[in-house]
Design an enzyme around this catalytic site. Structure first.
Site, PDB file in Angstrom:
ATOM      1  N   ASP A 156       0.775  -1.138   0.264  1.00  0.00           N
ATOM      2  CA  ASP A 156      -0.082   0.431   0.340  1.00  0.00           C
ATOM      3  C   ASP A 156       0.832   1.292  -0.221  1.00  0.00           C
ATOM      4  O   ASP A 156       1.249   1.558   1.061  1.00  0.00           O
ATOM      5  CB  ASP A 156      -0.911  -0.454   1.452  1.00  0.00           C
ATOM      6  CG  ASP A 156      -1.935  -1.011   1.263  1.00  0.00           C
ATOM      7  OD1 ASP A 156      -1.355  -2.009   0.902  1.00  0.00           O
ATOM      8  OD2 ASP A 156      -3.207  -0.684   1.570  1.00  0.00           O
ATOM      9  N   LYS A 198     -10.516   0.643  -2.325  1.00  0.00           N
ATOM     10  CA  LYS A 198     -10.061  -0.407  -1.110  1.00  0.00           C
ATOM     11  C   LYS A 198     -10.416   1.402  -0.928  1.00  0.00           C
ATOM     12  O   LYS A 198      -9.843   3.086  -0.666  1.00  0.00           O
ATOM     13  CB  LYS A 198      -8.342  -0.543  -0.810  1.00  0.00           C
ATOM     14  CG  LYS A 198      -8.588  -0.192   1.044  1.00  0.00           C
ATOM     15  CD  LYS A 198      -7.278  -1.249   0.890  1.00  0.00           C
ATOM     16  CE  LYS A 198      -6.724  -0.693   2.556  1.00  0.00           C
ATOM     17  NZ  LYS A 198      -5.681  -1.619   2.654  1.00  0.00           N
ATOM     18  N   LYS A 220      -7.210   3.176  -3.437  1.00  0.00           N
ATOM     19  CA  LYS A 220      -7.339   4.116  -2.199  1.00  0.00           C
ATOM     20  C   LYS A 220      -7.220   5.230  -1.490  1.00  0.00           C
ATOM     21  O   LYS A 220      -6.355   5.795  -2.065  1.00  0.00           O
ATOM     22  CB  LYS A 220      -6.347   3.311  -0.919  1.00  0.00           C
ATOM     23  CG  LYS A 220      -6.125   2.960   0.213  1.00  0.00           C
ATOM     24  CD  LYS A 220      -5.531   1.898   1.093  1.00  0.00           C
ATOM     25  CE  LYS A 220      -5.264   2.287   2.822  1.00  0.00           C
ATOM     26  NZ  LYS A 220      -3.933   1.697   2.958  1.00  0.00           N
TER      27      LYS A 220
END
Length: 253
Positions: free
Chosen positions: A98, A194, A161
């Site tokens: 991430d 996300k 995300k």
């Protein structure tokens, strides 16, 4: 319409159970990994600092992915730092990265530099799953949120995300709608979304599930294309699936 029980089961399957506190210890990560395997099923992944990847991987079954953060949380335009984080994650047996998009550089108009950063990150992170955190609460405008999403997708991100959870504004449905629209418009059949930061209840999660299903189709709401990043959400998921009130569940990581 998704019921709260259905939303709880979906959220559990799609949850990246997260601990990214500055003071995290090996004991904290051990507890996190125990929490990842519940009486109602397992989460999709745990998300930790790179230094804890090897420990988490050793404690979890292969069915639960180990994710770790890179260029986190400030998202500086620092390729060397991001690549060092990614190498550490890969060497320790991590499955997912991430990475924070250099959002301050994007705000400053340095889109080409951000694109180059993301290209290098994607190349270095293969074959791991790459989630790009755009920090939508700092980008603020729909135009910048859309641009960041497009840059991430063009670079080959597997997921886009919302947030690190370390800024005043984390995930919002408004930002999610912009991001999901860009994913839909890209035509990329496997690109995922996300929602991360500030999602603490099943009711909160249900709103994102409904939005994602409306934009990408109900089939997209599965761990391969849809995730929640959260530490406290699991408490309410378990309370809902156990038939308890949310108020009966306390504590978070």
């Amino acid at each position: 319409m998704t019921t709260l029980e259905q939303a709880a089961r979906l959220a559990l399957q799609c949850l990246d159970l997260t601990s990214l506190n500055d003071g995290d210890t090996r004991s904290d990560i051990e507890a996190l990994c125990r929490r990842a395997q519940t009486a109602h099923g397992s989460v999709a992944a745990v998300c930790v600092w790179p230094r804890f990847v090897a420990q988490a991987r050793s404690l979890l079954p292969q069915t639960i992915k180990v994710a770790a953060v890179a260029d986190f949380p400030d998202g500086e335009l620092n390729v060397a730092r991001a690549l060092a984080d990614i190498e550490a994650i890969a060497q320790a047996g991590g499955d997912e990265v991430d990475v924070v998009l250099p959002y301050k550089a994007l705000i400053a108009g340095e889109g080409s530099e951000v694109a180059e950063f993301l290209s290098e990150v994607r190349h270095a992170s293969r074959p791991l799953t790459l989630k790009v955190i755009i920090e939508s609460g700092e980008l603020k405008t729909p135009e910048l949120i859309a641009e960041a999403t497009r840059l991430a997708l063009m670079a080959g991100a597997d997921f886009v995300k919302t947030s690190t959870g370390k800024t005043p504004v984390s995930a919002t449905l408004e930002a999610a709608a912009v991001m999901l629209h860009e994913i839909q418009a890209s035509g990329l059949a496997n690109a995922g979304f996300k929602a991360s930061g500030g999602i603490r209840t099943v009711a909160d999660a249900a709103a994102y599930i409904e939005l994602a299903a409306a934009k990408l189709g109900a089939d997209a709401v599965q761990p391969g294309r849809f995730r929640f990043g959260a530490s406290g959400l699991l408490n309410d998921i378990e309370a809902q699936l156990s038939g308890q009130s949310a108020a009966a569940s306390t504590g978070s990581y």
